[in-house]
Design a protein around this motif. Structure first.
Motif, PDB file in Angstrom:
ATOM      1  N   THR A 194       0.821  -1.206   0.000  1.00  0.00           N
ATOM      2  CA  THR A 194       0.000   0.000   0.000  1.00  0.00           C
ATOM      3  C   THR A 194       0.852   1.252   0.000  1.00  0.00           C
ATOM      4  O   THR A 194       0.364   2.354  -0.138  1.00  0.00           O
ATOM      5  CB  THR A 194      -0.905   0.038   1.237  1.00  0.00           C
ATOM      6  OG1 THR A 194      -0.061  -0.020   2.397  1.00  0.00           O
ATOM      7  CG2 THR A 194      -1.858  -1.141   1.246  1.00  0.00           C
ATOM      8  N   HIS A 195       2.163   1.061   0.198  1.00  0.00           N
ATOM      9  CA  HIS A 195       3.105   2.185   0.168  1.00  0.00           C
ATOM     10  C   HIS A 195       4.505   1.627  -0.099  1.00  0.00           C
ATOM     11  O   HIS A 195       4.699   0.408  -0.103  1.00  0.00           O
ATOM     12  CB  HIS A 195       3.052   3.004   1.461  1.00  0.00           C
ATOM     13  CG  HIS A 195       3.167   2.211   2.740  1.00  0.00           C
ATOM     14  ND1 HIS A 195       3.157   2.790   3.980  1.00  0.00           N
ATOM     15  CD2 HIS A 195       3.324   0.877   2.975  1.00  0.00           C
ATOM     16  CE1 HIS A 195       3.276   1.862   4.912  1.00  0.00           C
ATOM     17  NE2 HIS A 195       3.379   0.695   4.331  1.00  0.00           N
ATOM     18  N   THR A 196       5.460   2.508  -0.341  1.00  0.00           N
ATOM     19  CA  THR A 196       6.828   2.034  -0.603  1.00  0.00           C
ATOM     20  C   THR A 196       7.632   1.918   0.701  1.00  0.00           C
ATOM     21  O   THR A 196       8.790   1.514   0.680  1.00  0.00           O
ATOM     22  CB  THR A 196       7.553   2.985  -1.579  1.00  0.00           C
ATOM     23  OG1 THR A 196       7.267   4.331  -1.207  1.00  0.00           O
ATOM     24  CG2 THR A 196       7.112   2.743  -3.009  1.00  0.00           C
ATOM     25  N   SER A 197       6.984   2.227   1.838  1.00  0.00           N
ATOM     26  CA  SER A 197       7.713   2.171   3.111  1.00  0.00           C
ATOM     27  C   SER A 197       8.313   0.797   3.448  1.00  0.00           C
ATOM     28  O   SER A 197       9.368   0.757   4.097  1.00  0.00           O
ATOM     29  CB  SER A 197       6.808   2.654   4.249  1.00  0.00           C
ATOM     30  OG  SER A 197       6.328   3.955   3.961  1.00  0.00           O
ATOM     31  N   PRO A 198       7.690  -0.334   3.033  1.00  0.00           N
ATOM     32  CA  PRO A 198       8.342  -1.618   3.335  1.00  0.00           C
ATOM     33  C   PRO A 198       9.772  -1.720   2.779  1.00  0.00           C
ATOM     34  O   PRO A 198      10.580  -2.487   3.320  1.00  0.00           O
ATOM     35  CB  PRO A 198       7.420  -2.669   2.684  1.00  0.00           C
ATOM     36  CG  PRO A 198       6.387  -1.932   1.921  1.00  0.00           C
ATOM     37  CD  PRO A 198       6.351  -0.542   2.454  1.00  0.00           C
ATOM     38  N   HIS A 217      -0.535   0.018  -4.399  1.00  0.00           N
ATOM     39  CA  HIS A 217      -1.944  -0.305  -4.691  1.00  0.00           C
ATOM     40  C   HIS A 217      -2.813  -0.048  -3.471  1.00  0.00           C
ATOM     41  O   HIS A 217      -2.432  -0.404  -2.360  1.00  0.00           O
ATOM     42  CB  HIS A 217      -2.072  -1.790  -5.055  1.00  0.00           C
ATOM     43  CG  HIS A 217      -1.184  -2.212  -6.172  1.00  0.00           C
ATOM     44  ND1 HIS A 217      -1.648  -2.497  -7.436  1.00  0.00           N
ATOM     45  CD2 HIS A 217       0.153  -2.390  -6.224  1.00  0.00           C
ATOM     46  CE1 HIS A 217      -0.641  -2.836  -8.215  1.00  0.00           C
ATOM     47  NE2 HIS A 217       0.477  -2.785  -7.502  1.00  0.00           N
ATOM     48  N   ARG A 218      -3.978   0.522  -3.707  1.00  0.00           N
ATOM     49  CA  ARG A 218      -4.944   0.651  -2.608  1.00  0.00           C
ATOM     50  C   ARG A 218      -6.344   0.401  -3.141  1.00  0.00           C
ATOM     51  O   ARG A 218      -6.617   0.648  -4.314  1.00  0.00           O
ATOM     52  CB  ARG A 218      -4.876   2.037  -1.976  1.00  0.00           C
ATOM     53  CG  ARG A 218      -3.627   2.188  -1.155  1.00  0.00           C
ATOM     54  CD  ARG A 218      -3.605   3.455  -0.358  1.00  0.00           C
ATOM     55  NE  ARG A 218      -2.225   3.716   0.035  1.00  0.00           N
ATOM     56  CZ  ARG A 218      -1.811   4.811   0.644  1.00  0.00           C
ATOM     57  NH1 ARG A 218      -2.674   5.754   0.941  1.00  0.00           N
ATOM     58  NH2 ARG A 218      -0.543   4.962   0.963  1.00  0.00           N
ATOM     59  N   ASN A 219      -7.170  -0.083  -2.247  1.00  0.00           N
ATOM     60  CA  ASN A 219      -8.526  -0.402  -2.657  1.00  0.00           C
ATOM     61  C   ASN A 219      -9.369   0.876  -2.718  1.00  0.00           C
ATOM     62  O   ASN A 219     -10.382   0.991  -2.054  1.00  0.00           O
ATOM     63  CB  ASN A 219      -9.114  -1.407  -1.659  1.00  0.00           C
ATOM     64  CG  ASN A 219     -10.429  -1.953  -2.142  1.00  0.00           C
ATOM     65  OD1 ASN A 219     -10.755  -1.820  -3.329  1.00  0.00           O
ATOM     66  ND2 ASN A 219     -11.191  -2.548  -1.246  1.00  0.00           N
ATOM     67  N   HIS A 226       1.984   5.680  -7.765  1.00  0.00           N
ATOM     68  CA  HIS A 226       3.420   5.523  -7.512  1.00  0.00           C
ATOM     69  C   HIS A 226       3.874   6.396  -6.352  1.00  0.00           C
ATOM     70  O   HIS A 226       3.311   7.465  -6.138  1.00  0.00           O
ATOM     71  CB  HIS A 226       4.226   5.883  -8.772  1.00  0.00           C
ATOM     72  CG  HIS A 226       3.910   5.006  -9.941  1.00  0.00           C
ATOM     73  ND1 HIS A 226       2.749   5.150 -10.668  1.00  0.00           N
ATOM     74  CD2 HIS A 226       4.575   3.966 -10.482  1.00  0.00           C
ATOM     75  CE1 HIS A 226       2.725   4.229 -11.618  1.00  0.00           C
ATOM     76  NE2 HIS A 226       3.820   3.499 -11.530  1.00  0.00           N
ATOM     77  N   GLN A 227       4.852   5.898  -5.658  1.00  0.00           N
ATOM     78  CA  GLN A 227       5.424   6.674  -4.555  1.00  0.00           C
ATOM     79  C   GLN A 227       6.941   6.665  -4.641  1.00  0.00           C
ATOM     80  O   GLN A 227       7.536   5.790  -5.277  1.00  0.00           O
ATOM     81  CB  GLN A 227       5.033   6.045  -3.206  1.00  0.00           C
ATOM     82  CG  GLN A 227       3.587   6.264  -2.802  1.00  0.00           C
ATOM     83  CD  GLN A 227       3.322   5.790  -1.382  1.00  0.00           C
ATOM     84  OE1 GLN A 227       4.019   4.919  -0.860  1.00  0.00           O
ATOM     85  NE2 GLN A 227       2.318   6.361  -0.745  1.00  0.00           N
ATOM     86  N   ILE A 228       7.525   7.641  -3.963  1.00  0.00           N
ATOM     87  CA  ILE A 228       8.972   7.607  -3.748  1.00  0.00           C
ATOM     88  C   ILE A 228       9.206   7.734  -2.256  1.00  0.00           C
ATOM     89  O   ILE A 228       8.726   8.677  -1.617  1.00  0.00           O
ATOM     90  CB  ILE A 228       9.695   8.734  -4.494  1.00  0.00           C
ATOM     91  CG1 ILE A 228       9.501   8.534  -5.999  1.00  0.00           C
ATOM     92  CG2 ILE A 228      11.185   8.734  -4.163  1.00  0.00           C
ATOM     93  CD1 ILE A 228      10.006   9.677  -6.821  1.00  0.00           C
ATOM     94  N   GLU A 229       9.895   6.741  -1.737  1.00  0.00           N
ATOM     95  CA  GLU A 229      10.197   6.696  -0.320  1.00  0.00           C
ATOM     96  C   GLU A 229      11.611   7.218  -0.131  1.00  0.00           C
ATOM     97  O   GLU A 229      12.460   7.041  -1.012  1.00  0.00           O
ATOM     98  CB  GLU A 229      10.144   5.212   0.098  1.00  0.00           C
ATOM     99  CG  GLU A 229      10.157   4.977   1.562  1.00  0.00           C
ATOM    100  CD  GLU A 229       8.781   5.249   2.170  1.00  0.00           C
ATOM    101  OE1 GLU A 229       7.794   5.364   1.427  1.00  0.00           O
ATOM    102  OE2 GLU A 229       8.733   5.358   3.411  1.00  0.00           O
ATOM    103  N   GLY A 230      11.881   7.825   1.013  1.00  0.00           N
ATOM    104  CA  GLY A 230      13.259   8.229   1.303  1.00  0.00           C
ATOM    105  C   GLY A 230      13.625   7.781   2.701  1.00  0.00           C
ATOM    106  O   GLY A 230      12.761   7.714   3.590  1.00  0.00           O
TER     107      GLY A 230
END
Ligand code: DAH
Length: 377
Positions: free
Chosen positions: A200-204, A226-228, A240-244
């Motif tokens: 659901t996010h790129t945090s993993p 992906h989210r419902n 899409h996300q970008i995690e830092g």
């Protein structure tokens, strides 16, 4: 279709072996072979023609041998033999000539059909271009690469452990709900932490990176999530996300503020200001939402004599989440929370692209309408 024309010619039985009768028989035969040769139009027809005359079993020449030569009385054999040889030679030549002439007309017509009209316009092969989402993602990644960050990626199908548990979400944490997670079906028999879901996010990727690298580290993690969510102008079930993530000794909230302020100025122009607003994420403490001064009204809150619609007259636009990595998270990856500190942030790529390019519907990124996409080429 008219019935296929059969050869009208048949080899006659000879009763009369006189020179005159032989002359006539030979002339008829040669006339027939020449006529048939003239009718050959392609290779298939030529083969049929050749076999009718030359086939060992019952071709016309074999018939000539039996009906003329073998049937000839003794005293005529010599004369008949000579004529039959002559006939064979002429038939042979005619059949060979028919092949040659058929091939030459065929190749002329082939040349005709293959003629290239060099005045026609050429085939256009349009060059592909980066999709605006990928382009934006690369631009953001470049900003951080210039600061010394490296790039890490993780799987789109994640376990509950990486997506939630190791990020300090408790089993019944309401944040798990608000993410509206898409779980893979039929996994009830597995322990919760092993169940698969669409991340659901790129945090993993933070957790995966800390598992394999020791501090100091500075990474950005771009990717699809992906989210419902139901489709509308600002929501899409795929985005899409970008995690830092930066972890080192003595990293402070000042470093976080300085880094993100710099990044926002790189992305939206040097006149953009940032504001950090208290927020909550389970994996950061403290947490903040980052707002940038509205790029449409310059942060004034009004534009063209009225309130700015883009920032709802507030002068600020909320853009991303961030915070100092919660010490509990270090516990999941064997980092010493007493020695290291760090910050994390996460931003939506489509949201940035929408602001940068003034796009009014997120669906446009995914519909594949070339007229829209071409504007970014
Ligand atoms: N993962 C969060 C989300 O999808 C965004 C986020 C917030 C990421 C704060 C972070 C962070 O790394 O520190 O809503």
């Amino acid at each position: 279709m008219p019935p296929k024309k059969k050869s009208a010619y048949t080899v006659p039985k000879l009763k009369d072996f006189s020179a005159a009768a032989l002359d006539e028989a030979v002339q008829n035969l040669l006339a027939a072979v020449v006529r048939e040769a003239g009718e050959v139009k392609n290779e298939l027809e030529w083969k049929t023609f050749r076999d009718r005359w030359m086939a060992r079993a019952n071709g016309f020449l074999t018939q000539v041998n039996t009906l003329w030569l073998k049937a000839a009385p003794k005293d005529a054999k010599r004369d008949v033999g000579q004529r039959v040889n002559e006939v064979k030679k002429r038939v042979d030549e005619t059949i060979a000539a028919a092949l040659a002439s058929m091939q030459s007309t065929a190749s002329t017509s082939q040349l005709d059909t293959e003629r290239v009209d060099i005045t026609l316009p050429g085939n256009r092969r349009p060059l592909g271009a980066e999709h605006p989402v990928i382009k934006t993602m690369n631009e953001v990644v470049r900003v951080f690469r210039n600061l010394g960050y490296s790039v890490e990626e993780g799987p789109e199908i994640e376990t509950d452990y990486y997506n939630f548990e190791a990020l300090n979400f408790s089993p019944n944490h309401p944040a798990r709900d608000t993410q509206d997670t898409l779980f893979i079906a039929n996994q009830e028999s597995k322990p919760l932490r092993e169940r698969l879901l669409l991340r659901t996010h790129t945090s993993p990727v933070q957790i995966r990176t800390m598992e394999k690298m020791k501090p100091p580290l500075r990474v950005v993690c771009p990717g699809k999530v992906h989210r419902n969510d139901a489709l509308d102008a600002t929501h899409s079930p795929i985005f899409h996300q970008i995690e830092g993530l930066a972890v080192d000794t003595n990293i402070t909230f000042c470093d976080l503020k300085g880094t993100l302020d710099h990044a926002m100025k790189e992305m939206f122009g040097s006149s953009v200001r940032t504001r950090f607003y208290p927020s909550f994420f389970p994996f950061t403490e403290p947490s903040a939402d980052v707002q940038i001064s509205c790029i449409f009204c310059g942060g004034r809150g009004y534009r063209d004599g009225g309130p700015c619609r883009n920032c709802k007259a507030s002068g600020w636009i909320e853009l991303l989440g961030c915070g100092m990595v919660d010490p509990n998270v270090y516990g999941f990856v064997d980092y010493d929370a007493k020695k290291v500190s760090g910050f994390a942030f996460g931003m939506g790529v489509e949201r940035i692209a929408i602001l940068k390019y003034g796009v009014d519907d997120i669906q446009l990124f995914f519909n594949g309408d070339v007229r829209f996409l071409q504007q970014f080429a």
